[in-house]
Design an enzyme around this catalytic site. Structure first.
Site: not given
Ligand code: C5P
Length: 301
Positions: A11, A94, A98-99, A101-103, A136
């Site tokens: 996101k 990455p 702030g994208l 990824g983990g969430s 998130d």
């Protein structure tokens, strides 16, 4: 054993307002999330005892603290349906950028487990588990253009901004979300940004970059990380048409005149990459999330 493969999409935050500090140590947010087509791939197979994870990225833990693992463990505790699960994660988003990824990985595991276990019946029943895993995570159960309130975990769908191209500026370093929030100074309660109110009323901008709005974490992140400040100043001087930090950084979103892409690329510090992505609606997301049997997904990012 039953197995399924899902794309786990990233996101961006097109807008992020911090409107207060909460009693639980978190901050009260008003943020506009948007799905983009950059994604990891997660394969989930039910069976065995407990949860095991394999990751193709050495920098990431494959242990129980990985959010994807925790999501599978919490799913089995809350809903049962299997004795255990094997997860395989191919990482492309990455880390610490702030994208989300983990969430996204955590939410995708919840969705894949629900698919394989045949329940819970309502997607919304995953929400309490998702919000425990991270602020998130609930957004990624739904996706598309959406408003996050509370810690960002109370998610309301917004009218979709038409799909289009965006540039991501990806620095080679991470910024800690916790430190960026800790760096915020005085917080003034403020009403929801007019641009977001307008979007909620159906005034849809033609492109994501035209939404208006801002990111309240940007100044704090620039104070936390001098290298991010340098990058920001370089980008500002490169004649971009639009520039905004995503989440707590370190990724920036940009609109770049096609004729300027080469010029901007040549000015970037060593290690910083430019990547073109496409925003995605909920409909596209739902159509592309599951990788059909026989489809490798290898042509993906
Ligand atoms: O929920 P998550 O673990 O992703 O958040 C990481 C950290 O970011 C939290 O521990 C908290 O310090 C900060 N945070 C916050 N307010 C939010 C979201 C995150 O203060 N709404």
């Amino acid at each position: 054993m039953r197995a399924t493969a899902f794309r786990s999409f990233a996101k961006v935050n097109l807008h992020l307002q911090v409107v207060g500090r909460r009693g639980d140590g978190y901050h009260e947010l008003r943020t506009v999330f948007q799905t983009i087509d950059l994604h990891d791939r997660i394969t989930v197979e039910l069976g065995g005892a407990g949860v095991e994870l394999e990751v193709d990225d050495q920098r990431l833990s494959a242990g129980p603290e990985n959010l994807a693992c925790r999501a599978a463990v919490r799913f089995l505790e809350a809903f049962g349906g299997a004795s255990g699960a094997r997860l395989r994660l191919r990482k492309r988003i990455p880390v610490g950028g702030g994208l989300g990824g983990g969430s996204s990985n955590a939410a995708t595991v919840l969705l894949a487990m629900r698919r394989l276990c045949g329940g819970p019946e309502r997607l919304l029943d995953l929400w309490p588990v998702a919000r425990e895993l991270g602020a998130d995570v609930p957004y990624f159960l739904f996706g598309g253009t959406a408003l996050g309130v509370g810690r960002g975990d109370e998610v309301l769908p917004l009218p979709e901004i038409p799909e289009g191209d965006l540039w991501l500026v990806l620095p080679p370093f991470e910024v800690s979300t916790r430190l960026v929030f800790a760096e915020l100074g005085e917080i003034a309660a403020a009403p929801l940004a007019p641009a977001v109110l307008a979007l909620a009323q159906g005034e849809v901008p033609a492109r994501a970059a035209l939404l208006g709005g801002w990111n309240d974490l940007e100044a704090a992140a620039l104070r936390c990380a001098p290298a991010l400040r340098d990058l920001y100043d370089t980008l500002q001087a490169s004649g971009l048409e639009w520039l905004r930090m995503s989440g707590s950084g370190a990724t920036f979103l940009a609109e770049i005149d096609p004729q300027e892409v080469e010029n901007v690329t040549s000015r970037l510090p060593v290690g910083t990459r430019l990547k073109r992505v496409r925003t995605m609606s909920r409909q596209t997301l739902w159509a592309r999330r599951e990788i059909a049997a026989g489809e490798s997904g290898d042509g993906d990012h």
